[in-house]
Structure formats: structure tokens, C-alpha cells
Design an enzyme around this catalytic site. Structure first.
Site, PDB file in Angstrom:
ATOM      1  CE  LYS A 180      -1.863   2.618   3.113  1.00 16.77           C
ATOM      2  NZ  LYS A 180      -1.623   3.931   2.444  1.00 16.77           N
TER       3      LYS A 180
ATOM      4  N   GLY B 231       6.517   3.629   9.251  1.00 14.24           N
ATOM      5  CA  GLY B 231       5.665   4.781   9.539  1.00 14.24           C
ATOM      6  C   GLY B 231       5.796   5.176  10.994  1.00 14.24           C
ATOM      7  CB  SER B 232       3.794   7.451  13.034  1.00 11.95           C
ATOM      8  OG  SER B 232       2.507   6.882  12.871  1.00 11.95           O
TER       9      SER B 232
ATOM     10  N   GLY C 211       2.062   2.137  13.838  1.00 16.24           N
ATOM     11  CA  GLY C 211       2.745   0.848  13.990  1.00 16.24           C
ATOM     12  C   GLY C 211       2.091  -0.012  15.058  1.00 16.24           C
TER      13      GLY C 211
ATOM     14  CD  GLU D  13      13.240  -0.379   9.491  1.00 13.29           C
ATOM     15  OE1 GLU D  13      13.578   0.557  10.241  1.00 13.29           O
ATOM     16  OE2 GLU D  13      14.012  -1.281   9.163  1.00 13.29           O
TER      17      GLU D  13
ATOM     18  CB  CYS E 186      12.675   7.551  10.017  1.00 12.11           C
ATOM     19  SG  CYS E 186      13.734   6.689   8.836  1.00 12.11           S
TER      20      CYS E 186
ATOM     21  CD  GLU F  98       9.477  10.937  13.947  1.00 13.29           C
ATOM     22  OE1 GLU F  98       8.358  10.427  14.119  1.00 13.29           O
ATOM     23  OE2 GLU F  98      10.333  10.441  13.201  1.00 13.29           O
TER      24      GLU F  98
HETATM   25  P1  NAD Z   1       1.900   7.141   9.324  1.00 13.86           P
HETATM   26  O1  NAD Z   1       2.118   6.128  10.387  1.00 13.86           O
HETATM   27  O2  NAD Z   1       0.848   8.150   9.518  1.00 13.86           O
HETATM   28  O3  NAD Z   1       1.583   6.441   7.928  1.00 13.86           O
HETATM   29  C1  NAD Z   1       2.423   5.456   7.392  1.00 13.86           C
HETATM   30  C2  NAD Z   1       1.603   4.565   6.477  1.00 13.86           C
HETATM   31  O4  NAD Z   1       0.646   3.871   7.278  1.00 13.86           O
HETATM   32  C3  NAD Z   1       0.806   5.316   5.402  1.00 13.86           C
HETATM   33  O5  NAD Z   1       0.845   4.560   4.204  1.00 13.86           O
HETATM   34  C4  NAD Z   1      -0.607   5.326   5.968  1.00 13.86           C
HETATM   35  O6  NAD Z   1      -1.604   5.378   4.975  1.00 13.86           O
HETATM   36  C5  NAD Z   1      -0.647   3.996   6.693  1.00 13.86           C
HETATM   37  N1  NAD Z   1      -1.654   3.910   7.763  1.00 13.86           N
HETATM   38  C6  NAD Z   1      -2.215   4.907   8.478  1.00 13.86           C
HETATM   39  N2  NAD Z   1      -3.108   4.395   9.364  1.00 13.86           N
HETATM   40  C7  NAD Z   1      -3.096   3.051   9.214  1.00 13.86           C
HETATM   41  C8  NAD Z   1      -3.779   1.972   9.862  1.00 13.86           C
HETATM   42  N3  NAD Z   1      -4.660   2.179  10.837  1.00 13.86           N
HETATM   43  N4  NAD Z   1      -3.475   0.717   9.473  1.00 13.86           N
HETATM   44  C9  NAD Z   1      -2.567   0.471   8.499  1.00 13.86           C
HETATM   45  N5  NAD Z   1      -1.909   1.463   7.846  1.00 13.86           N
HETATM   46  C10 NAD Z   1      -2.164   2.735   8.196  1.00 13.86           C
HETATM   47  O7  NAD Z   1       3.326   7.823   9.103  1.00 13.86           O
HETATM   48  P2  NAD Z   1       3.669   9.045   8.142  1.00 13.86           P
HETATM   49  O8  NAD Z   1       3.265  10.291   8.819  1.00 13.86           O
HETATM   50  O9  NAD Z   1       3.187   8.757   6.785  1.00 13.86           O
HETATM   51  O10 NAD Z   1       5.268   8.928   8.103  1.00 13.86           O
HETATM   52  C11 NAD Z   1       6.071   9.522   9.058  1.00 13.86           C
HETATM   53  C12 NAD Z   1       6.533   8.533  10.089  1.00 13.86           C
HETATM   54  O11 NAD Z   1       7.217   7.438   9.459  1.00 13.86           O
HETATM   55  C13 NAD Z   1       7.555   9.139  11.015  1.00 13.86           C
HETATM   56  O12 NAD Z   1       7.300   8.731  12.338  1.00 13.86           O
HETATM   57  C14 NAD Z   1       8.879   8.563  10.511  1.00 13.86           C
HETATM   58  O13 NAD Z   1       9.895   8.564  11.476  1.00 13.86           O
HETATM   59  C15 NAD Z   1       8.467   7.205  10.093  1.00 13.86           C
HETATM   60  N6  NAD Z   1       9.421   6.621   9.129  1.00 13.86           N
HETATM   61  C16 NAD Z   1      10.238   5.610   9.543  1.00 13.86           C
HETATM   62  C17 NAD Z   1      11.190   5.080   8.671  1.00 13.86           C
HETATM   63  C18 NAD Z   1      12.130   3.976   9.107  1.00 13.86           C
HETATM   64  O14 NAD Z   1      12.734   3.332   8.245  1.00 13.86           O
HETATM   65  N7  NAD Z   1      12.287   3.727  10.391  1.00 13.86           N
HETATM   66  C19 NAD Z   1      11.294   5.575   7.375  1.00 13.86           C
HETATM   67  C20 NAD Z   1      10.451   6.603   6.988  1.00 13.86           C
HETATM   68  C21 NAD Z   1       9.513   7.127   7.883  1.00 13.86           C
END
Ligand code: NAD
Length: 481
Positions: free
Chosen positions: A179, A232-233, A237, A254, A288, A385
Site C-alpha cells: 500500500k 511509519g509512525s 505501527g 520501521e 526518520c 518527533e
Molecule cells: P503514518 O504512520 O501516519 O503512515 C504510514 C503509512 O501507514 C501510510 O501509508 C498510511 O496510509 C498507513 N496507515 C495509516 N493508518 C493506518 C492503519 N490504521 N493501518 C494500516 N496502515 C495505516 O506515518 P507518516 O506520517 O506517513 O510517516 C512519518 C513517520 O514514518 C515518522 O514517524 C517517521 O519517522 C516514520 N518513518 C520511519 C522510517 C524507518 O525506516 N524507520 C522511514 C520513513 C519514515
């Protein structure tokens, strides 16, 4: 730049480009202008059903496993070469839907090509063990794929972050439903085009673009999913992990970071400031592993803060497509979040050395590069963050105090140490709780070096040889002769 992206984009399910079940579209905005640039077919939970079923069928018919490991490797090389020919188009798309600079957009393609070549090269080198059990017995291990790998990607670096998981899954014989992020899905659609052109079997890689609360959640909870990679966040997560726990599905997580660069008293101050500035201001801090905290020995604290302010002010704010060094945040929502957390910092008593609010521009989501000083470890701005171009500077007196402050958050993704004393560098690195530690630079390493979190930054590793082990489970086969 005269590039105008294609207006309508679709999802890839079972080798076909398809609209979503309800015919709705997600409008993609250019964060540098707030203007719509394209529409992507909105995948809904019904499309998750189709995509998971396609991936399941592809796995059952051994779409990837029927290829020899060397053939799977060559397939990754073929995707890489198709992708390379799309470099300029993808770089411009990354400027338009993600706010990257052109140079950064080109780097994202080069990085993705490296992932494909690196894991393509490893496809035929993932070997098992032969375990001696004595006369009449032969025993060995194999690395078996999980099955259908569900992958969910954030908006900040969708192409390399998405592609690295896809290629690790495919070379190990899994099939994938990915996705893409609703804010910046276009570069991954180009990646899917490269997969189709290279001949990835239909259904082995499916790409859907939808919102997280419905489509992402449906994918994470789907009973046909055997493995999850989530980037993601932390909050999202945890939701994904709860869904995975219901079915005991293994996950690679991650998550976020609040990574600290420790600048010891003997450090090369100019070098440390320039590397720390690169660590926080690249992609406007939306990385991140950004260097979002600097912990500086009190004897050089004022001079270091002044150097960071000079670094911040040397960066031209504007659209990446126009060659500016500091691009926009991804959305108005993210800009509001970063600005609000800055006002929390001021209310907490931290001092703004520069920045602190949105940039004075008529359009787009630009944040001023921001340096906070006189920050204490318990302040929210030292713990949470930002995911924006904001760095907090905290003083310390002893190396132990620096380590305690660095380790004193929920996160543990990356950390840095600046010193001319190798013993002190290693003493500090040894005590930092983080998946990666950089000495006298920020972001030492790359595709070859394992990356991932400690504590709430997640678990499992992407990059490096270690990553492949997150996509396989060990199966032991014992034979009585
Ligand atoms: P987010 O958690 O809001 O979204 C990430 C993904 O999850 C998106 O595709 C979103 O549509 C999906 N999502 C949202 N709600 C969901 C649910 N209930 N179930 C399943 N999927 C869902 O994060 P963001 O704001 O898009 O990205 C920023 C965050 O990602 C920051 O915290 C950053 O540190 C982290 N990040 C981590 C890494 C790493 O490798 N550690 C890399 C890039 C970003």
C-alpha cells in the site's frame, strides 16, 4: 522544469492496471504550491481482497519460487535497468508530489537501483546449514518464504523504502501487496511499471494506493497475509501490530526516531555543525533518522549553536524543482503539526535561536529551518518527533551525561558522535541505544549497512545482508537414510 505528470494513475492488481472498487480518486497535491497535480485510483478494502487473493494465487503457483534464485536475481537487475531509464521523470515526480529537490529525487532512483542490484546479487547466496547428527542421518536448513507479504509505506521516501522491501520479498520467493502512501504515491507507480516491463509474474507484486484508516487497516488485518513490513509512525505501527497479533503474523517494524548527535568538546566544530545540519535539514527534516537533537559539550555550546544557525540561514527555502535547498513539508497538516510543536517549545521555556514558524510564502507548506537552544531533556520538544526542519540543542558536561540524555527518549533509531578521540567515540557508540551509530558524520553507510530501530523505533532490519533474513523463516529438514 516543464514536466506535467500524467493526470490519472491506477493500481496494479494481478498484473492489470485497475481503478478502485468505488471508482473514487485521491487528489495528489504539490506541497510546494498546494495545487492538485494528479489523481490516483483510491483502493478500498474490496481492492485489498482482490490484491491479497492475487498475491496468494501467485504464491500458490510458485510464481517466484519456480524461478531459480539466480533468475530471481536477474529479474531484480532487469527492474533496475528499466527504472534507471525513468530517472528524470521520477526525479521530477518526487519534486512535484513529495517536495524533494531534483538532486534528491535523482538520488532516490539511484538508491533504489542499488537496492535492486544488491539484493538481486544476494538472491543465490542465501545458504542454509548442514547440521551433523551422526550416522544414517542428514539434516539441513532452508530459508523458506512466508507467503504473502503486506507492506505499508510512508510518504517521505516511498520509492526506496517501498522498493527495498519488495525486492527482499521477491528474491526470497514471497509475493507482495504494497500500500503506497496517499500523499506521494507516484514514484512507486513508476516502480510498478518497471516491474511489469521487466516481467515480474502477474500477481507477484501488487500495488494499491489508499488511505490508512480503511485500506491500510484492512491490509494489515487480512487473513490472507503471512508477513507484514510496516514503515511509519509509532502510533500507526502499534495499530498494525495489534492486527498482526490477532493472527500471530511476523512483522518488520520501521518506526520513528528522535536521533541525537553528541558533539564532544574536542570535536571539529565546523565539520560537526555542517554534518548535523545536513542530518536535520535534508528533505526538510522529514527523514526518520534525521539528526533532530544535538547534544553539545557546554564549553562549545554557544559556538556550536551559532554555527547551526549559520547553516540554517544559508539554506534557500523554495520548491526543489527550482533548485532550492529547503523544500516544503508534505502537507498543510504536517506544517501545522510542526509549527504547533514549536510553540509548545517556546511555552516550555526553550529559546528560538532561529526559525520557529512557517516561512513567509504565498503558497506551499514551507517551514523555516529552526534551531532551539536552552532545551532540557524532559521538554516535549526534546522527546517528540517533529518530522520537520527543527533541531533542539541541549548542553552536557560529561560523556556519561551525554549518553544518558541521548538514550533518554522512547526512540532508538540512529545516533551520532563527533570527537577526535577514537576511544571516546567507541566508548560513546558502545553505550548508545540505537540501530545505527555514525562517528564524525551523519548517515555513514547505505544499502549495505543494516538499518532499523531499538525501543519504540521498531525491530527487524532493512538494508544490508541482515534484511533478507526478515523475509524468510528457517525450515529444518531431517532425513533418516
Ligand atoms: P503514518 O504512520 O501516519 O503512515 C504510514 C503509512 O501507514 C501510510 O501509508 C498510511 O496510509 C498507513 N496507515 C495509516 N493508518 C493506518 C492503519 N490504521 N493501518 C494500516 N496502515 C495505516 O506515518 P507518516 O506520517 O506517513 O510517516 C512519518 C513517520 O514514518 C515518522 O514517524 C517517521 O519517522 C516514520 N518513518 C520511519 C522510517 C524507518 O525506516 N524507520 C522511514 C520513513 C519514515
Amino acid at each position: 522544469m516543464t514536466f506535467a505528470p500524467q493526470r490519472r494513475w491506477r493500481n496494479l492488481i494481478d498484473g492489470e492496471w485497475r481503478d478502485g472498487a468505488t471508482g473514487e480518486h485521491i487528489v495528489i497535491l504539490n506541497p510546494a504550491s498546494g495545487e492538485p497535480i494528479a489523481e490516483v485510483a483510491r483502493a478500498m478494502p474490496q481492492d485489498v481482497e482482490l490484491a491479497v487473493a492475487a498475491a496468494r494465487r501467485a504464491f500458490e503457483r510458485r510464481a517466484m519460487l519456480a524461478l531459480t534464485p539466480a533468475e530471481r536475481g536477474r529479474l531484480m537487475f532487469d527492474i533496475a535497468s528499466k527504472l534507471r531509464t525513468m530517472t528524470e521523470e521520477i526525479a521530477e515526480l518526487e519534486c512535484l508530489d513529495n517536495g524533494k529537490t531534483l538532486a534528491n529525487g535523482r538520488n532516490e532512483v539511484a538508491l533504489t537501483v542499488r537496492y535492486l542490484e544488491y539484493y538481486g546479487g544476494m538472491a543465490d547466496k542465501l545458504e542454509g546449514r548442514q547440521i551433523p547428527l551422526g550416522d544414517g542421518l542428514v539434516d539441513f536448513t532452508v530459508h523458506a518464504p512466508f507467503g504473502v507479504s503486506a507492506q505499508i509505506v510512508p510518504w517521505n521516501g516511498p520509492l526506496p523504502v517501498g522498493a527495498r522491501s519488495v525486492c527482499c520479498a521477491l528474491v526470497t520467493g514471497n509475493t507482495v501487496v504494497l500500500k503506497s502512501p496517499e500523499d506521494s504515491p507516484l514514484s512507486l507507480i513508476k516502480f510498478a511499471e518497471a516491474c511489469v516491463l521487466a516481467g515480474v509474474p502477474a500477481g507477484a507484486f501488487n500495488l494499491i494506493c489508499g488511505y490508512g484508516h480503511d485500506t491500510g487497516a484492512a491490509l494489515a488485518a487480512h487473513p490472507g497475509v503471512d508477513h507484514i513490513v510496516f514503515t511509519g509512525s509509532v502510533e500507526t505501527g502499534k495499530r498494525v501490530l495489534r492486527a498482526a497479533a490477532e493472527r500471530v503474523v511476523p512483522c518488520v517494524m520501521e518506526l520513528g526516531g528522535k536521533s541525537a548527535a553528541i558533539v564532544h568538546a574536542d570535536a571539529d566544530l565546523g565539520l560537526a555543525a555542517s554534518r548535523a545540519a545536513r542530518g536535520i535539514f535534508t528533505h526538510a527534516g522529514q527523514i526518520c533518522s534525521a539528526a533532530s537533537r544535538v547534544l553539545v559539550h557546554r564549553s562549545i555550546y554557544d559556538a556550536f549553536v551559532a554555527a547551526m544557525v549559520a547553516e540554517a540561514q544559508a539554506r534557500r527555502i523554495g520548491p526543489g524543482a527550482e533548485g532550492a535547498e529547503l523544500g516544503p513539508l508534505i502537507s498543510g497538516r504536517q506544517l501545522d503539526r510542526v509549527e504547533t510543536l514549536c510553540s509548545v517549545g517556546v511555552a516550555e521555556g526553550a529559546v528560538l535561536a532561529c526559525g520557529g514558524r512557517r516561512a513567509a510564502r504565498t503558497a506551499g507548506y514551507f517551514m523555516q529551518p529552526t534551531v532551539f537552544r536552552d532545551v532540557t531533556p524532559s521538554m516535549r520538544i526534546a522527546q517528540e518527533e517533529f518530522f520537520g526542519p527543527v533541531v533542539v540543542a541541549l548542553p552536557f558536561d560529561t560523556p556519561q551525561e551525554a549518553v544518558d540524555i541521548a538514550n533518554g527518549t522512547d526512540y532508538g533509531l540512529a545516533a551520532g558522535v563527533f570527537t577526535r578521540d577514537l576511544s571516546l567515540a567507541l566508548w560513546t557508540a558502545d553505550r548508545l541505544v540505537a540501530g545505527q551509530v555514525y562517528v564524525n558524520d551523519w548517515w555513514v553507510g547505505g544499502v549495505e549497512t543494516p538499518f532499523g530501530g531499538a525501543k519504540r523505533s521498531g525491530y527487524g532490519r532493512e538494508k544490508g545482508q541482515e534484511a533478507l533474513l526478515g523475509y524468510v523463516q528457517t525450515k529444518n529438514i531431517g532425513i533418516r537414510l
